[in-house]
Write a protein that holds these residues in place. Structure first.
Motif, PDB file in Angstrom:
ATOM      1  N   GLY A  80      43.687 160.349   7.762  1.00  0.00           N
ATOM      2  CA  GLY A  80      44.548 159.205   8.073  1.00  0.00           C
ATOM      3  C   GLY A  80      45.343 159.362   9.364  1.00  0.00           C
ATOM      4  N   LEU A  81      45.459 160.594   9.859  1.00  0.00           N
ATOM      5  CA  LEU A  81      46.247 160.838  11.058  1.00  0.00           C
ATOM      6  C   LEU A  81      45.674 160.103  12.267  1.00  0.00           C
ATOM      7  CD1 LEU A  81      48.689 162.357  12.143  1.00  0.00           C
ATOM      8  CD2 LEU A  81      47.228 164.344  12.518  1.00  0.00           C
ATOM      9  N   ALA A  82      44.356 160.034  12.366  1.00  0.00           N
ATOM     10  CA  ALA A  82      43.722 159.347  13.499  1.00  0.00           C
ATOM     11  C   ALA A  82      44.087 157.867  13.503  1.00  0.00           C
ATOM     12  CB  ALA A  82      42.202 159.517  13.432  1.00  0.00           C
ATOM     13  N   THR A  83      44.046 157.254  12.326  1.00  0.00           N
ATOM     14  CA  THR A  83      44.367 155.828  12.198  1.00  0.00           C
ATOM     15  C   THR A  83      45.802 155.557  12.623  1.00  0.00           C
ATOM     16  OG1 THR A  83      42.832 155.690  10.343  1.00  0.00           O
ATOM     17  CG2 THR A  83      44.391 153.893  10.579  1.00  0.00           C
ATOM     18  N   ALA A  84      46.730 156.380  12.139  1.00  0.00           N
ATOM     19  CA  ALA A  84      48.143 156.190  12.474  1.00  0.00           C
ATOM     20  C   ALA A  84      48.392 156.449  13.958  1.00  0.00           C
ATOM     21  CB  ALA A  84      49.006 157.110  11.616  1.00  0.00           C
ATOM     22  N   ASN A  85      47.757 157.483  14.485  1.00  0.00           N
ATOM     23  CA  ASN A  85      47.936 157.826  15.895  1.00  0.00           C
ATOM     24  C   ASN A  85      47.510 156.663  16.792  1.00  0.00           C
ATOM     25  OD1 ASN A  85      48.300 159.276  18.272  1.00  0.00           O
ATOM     26  ND2 ASN A  85      47.206 161.068  17.550  1.00  0.00           N
ATOM     27  N   TYR A  86      46.378 156.065  16.467  1.00  0.00           N
ATOM     28  CA  TYR A  86      45.883 154.935  17.252  1.00  0.00           C
ATOM     29  C   TYR A  86      46.812 153.727  17.108  1.00  0.00           C
ATOM     30  CZ  TYR A  86      42.757 151.296  19.027  1.00  0.00           C
ATOM     31  OH  TYR A  86      42.224 150.254  19.739  1.00  0.00           O
ATOM     32  N   GLY A  87      47.232 153.446  15.877  1.00  0.00           N
ATOM     33  CA  GLY A  87      48.100 152.294  15.642  1.00  0.00           C
ATOM     34  C   GLY A  87      49.421 152.400  16.380  1.00  0.00           C
ATOM     35  N   ILE A  88      50.031 153.577  16.347  1.00  0.00           N
ATOM     36  CA  ILE A  88      51.319 153.782  17.027  1.00  0.00           C
ATOM     37  C   ILE A  88      51.141 153.648  18.539  1.00  0.00           C
ATOM     38  CG2 ILE A  88      53.057 155.553  17.562  1.00  0.00           C
ATOM     39  CD1 ILE A  88      52.591 156.498  14.570  1.00  0.00           C
ATOM     40  N   THR A  89      50.069 154.234  19.051  1.00  0.00           N
ATOM     41  CA  THR A  89      49.786 154.136  20.487  1.00  0.00           C
ATOM     42  C   THR A  89      49.600 152.673  20.903  1.00  0.00           C
ATOM     43  OG1 THR A  89      48.646 156.271  20.321  1.00  0.00           O
ATOM     44  CG2 THR A  89      48.313 155.036  22.334  1.00  0.00           C
ATOM     45  N   GLU A  90      48.840 151.928  20.086  1.00  0.00           N
ATOM     46  CA  GLU A  90      48.634 150.500  20.348  1.00  0.00           C
ATOM     47  C   GLU A  90      49.959 149.737  20.312  1.00  0.00           C
ATOM     48  OE1 GLU A  90      45.419 147.959  19.697  1.00  0.00           O
ATOM     49  OE2 GLU A  90      45.277 149.235  21.469  1.00  0.00           O
ATOM     50  N   GLY A  91      50.785 150.035  19.314  1.00  0.00           N
ATOM     51  CA  GLY A  91      52.059 149.339  19.154  1.00  0.00           C
ATOM     52  C   GLY A  91      53.003 149.575  20.317  1.00  0.00           C
ATOM     53  N   LEU A  92      52.984 150.780  20.881  1.00  0.00           N
ATOM     54  CA  LEU A  92      53.817 151.080  22.044  1.00  0.00           C
ATOM     55  C   LEU A  92      53.250 150.429  23.306  1.00  0.00           C
ATOM     56  CD1 LEU A  92      54.537 154.864  21.361  1.00  0.00           C
ATOM     57  CD2 LEU A  92      56.139 152.973  21.109  1.00  0.00           C
ATOM     58  N   HIS A  93      51.941 150.524  23.458  1.00  0.00           N
ATOM     59  CA  HIS A  93      51.283 149.955  24.644  1.00  0.00           C
ATOM     60  C   HIS A  93      51.469 148.431  24.706  1.00  0.00           C
ATOM     61  CE1 HIS A  93      48.199 149.100  27.648  1.00  0.00           C
ATOM     62  NE2 HIS A  93      47.625 148.274  26.798  1.00  0.00           N
TER      63      HIS A  93
END
Length: 419
Positions: free
Chosen positions: A13-26
């Protein structure tokens, strides 16, 4: 930003969260993210973040020509960045097992020498922190905390750590002292600690003895379904054999044995249900044997680890999704199921239970309540329709963009103010 895994190479699940947070900041438009990954493959989405391939960052000087560097690492990182990083090597690391470019190799994922790779990653973080320009360090989970600390020491910049899980969650209380030490060191050195649930926040405060004033709850979210996944048809719920799905790691943290025992109770009341246990882990053989012992093996399917489109096909073909986790810091999978219109049953011991309303919540150990909930959704058309419709409506409002805005506020309130 230090992260250990990133889509499409998903190990948990870490990959999913990492991508989501990065997207949310970007998505905010005025934030540049440099994401340091141990072993990128070149097929990652680089829109939300500039990716630094840590396995292509030199820690030992090598006199190599441009074309050679281009041929060796050009698919994952620019040769220009390689040479720029080479000028900021701060020690003699030739004693380490470096390759012909002076770089340290990574296996990717979670190999048997994981602690060695965590250490190597933190050494490389020193080179990156001395080279690149940034305002904030953001480290995801214990694997990257040493790198975050090293970057803070090298740059003097503030450190945020993101606690996706603690060893108390992973071990059911049988904590690995080495992992605990790494986690506590990261927390002690952090200027701001973000936790994926209030459940996790309380663990950080009480078990790791952190100041509550620097520990915050930042719940996870879910990103919108890709169009091709939205187009996957859902079979009609009525008049067919029902499918009940567990999808996750088959480890004691996830409570797979409670799923099998509840399935056994359901199958004493009806045979018109099949159970799918998707995933892999150290309890897989045990669960296969348990299903056989209970005499329900003919109703059980073990398709193994799933990723990408396979996950959404499985969820859309399911009538019920079950997450009976013993200890779940958050748990994104029920949100993904509800996105697909699949009614979900989750344990009260999960972080996502703090924010979800339109699902059924039971204690993980209460197999009677779990069996009743499964049977009810399978056989009560009105309940199925309500949870399917309202669940989807609810999770469509839980977005990574909102998470990104909250993280930004924490950056500004807790971190940048210190400068």
């Amino acid at each position: 930003m230090f992260g250990w895994e990133y889509p499409p190479h998903v190990y948990g699940g870490l990959a999913t969260a990492n991508y989501g947070i990065t997207e949310g900041l970007h998505a905010q438009g005025d934030m540049d993210i440099t994401l340091c990954l141990p072993k990128p493959w070149g097929d990652e989405d680089r829109t939300p973040a500039n990716i630094v391939a840590m396995n292509s960052v030199p820690v030992a000087w090598r006199d190599v020509d441009y074309d050679y560097v281009q041929g060796r690492v050009g698919n994952i990182m620019s040769p220009e960045l390689y040479y720029r990083l080479r000028d900021h090597i701060y020690g003699d690391f030739n004693y380490m097992h470096v390759n012909d470019l002076g770089c340290l190799e990574f296996a990717g994922g979670y190999p048997s020498n994981l602690h060695e790779e965590i250490n190597n990653y933190s050494v490389i973080a020193g080179v990156v922190a001395r080279t690149l320009d940034f305002d904030i360090i953001h480290a995801h989970d214990w694997l990257t905390y040493p790198a975050g600390i090293h970057a803070k020491l090298a740059s003097g910049k503030p450190l945020c750590i993101h606690v996706h899980a603690t060893d108390f969650d992973r071990s059911r209380g049988h904590v690995n002292p080495t992992v605990y030490g790494i986690e506590k060191d990261g927390m002690d050195n952090a200027d701001c600690i973000m936790c994926v649930s209030e459940l996790t926040r309380q663990t950080v405060i009480n078990q790791y003895h952190q100041d509550p004033r620097k520990v915050f709850t930042v719940h996870n979210a879910v990103y919108p379904l890709k169009q091709e996944w939205q187009d996957i048809p859902r079979p009609d719920h009525k008049g067919k054999e029902k499918v009940v799905t567990f999808l996750g790691r088959l480890t004691m943290q996830k409570g797979p044995e409670y799923f099998v025992e509840a399935a056994n109770m359901v199958l004493h009341r009806t045979r018109n249900v099949r159970f799918c246990m998707a995933g892999s882990g150290d309890m897989m053989d045990q669960m296969i044997y348990l299903a056989a012992e209970r005499g329900i093996a003919d109703r059980f399917h073990f398709p193994g680890f799933m990723r990408g489109e396979q996950v959404y096909e499985c969820l859309k073909r399911s009538d019920v999704y079950v997450m009976p986790s013993v200890s779940e810091p958050f748990g994104i999978s029920p949100l993904e199921a509800m996105q697909c219109g699949t009614p979900s049953i989750i344990s009260k011991q999960s972080g996502c239970a703090e924010i979800l309303t339109n699902c059924i919540k039971v204690d993980y150990w209460d197999i009677h309540a779990l069996a009743d909930a499964i049977y009810s959704i399978c056989h009560n058309e009105s309940l199925f329709e309500y949870l399917s419709m309202e669940g989807k409506r609810e999770v469509d409002q839980i977005t990574w963009n909102k998470v990104g805005l909250l993280i930004r506020r924490l950056y500004e309130q807790q971190v940048l103010v210190q400068r």
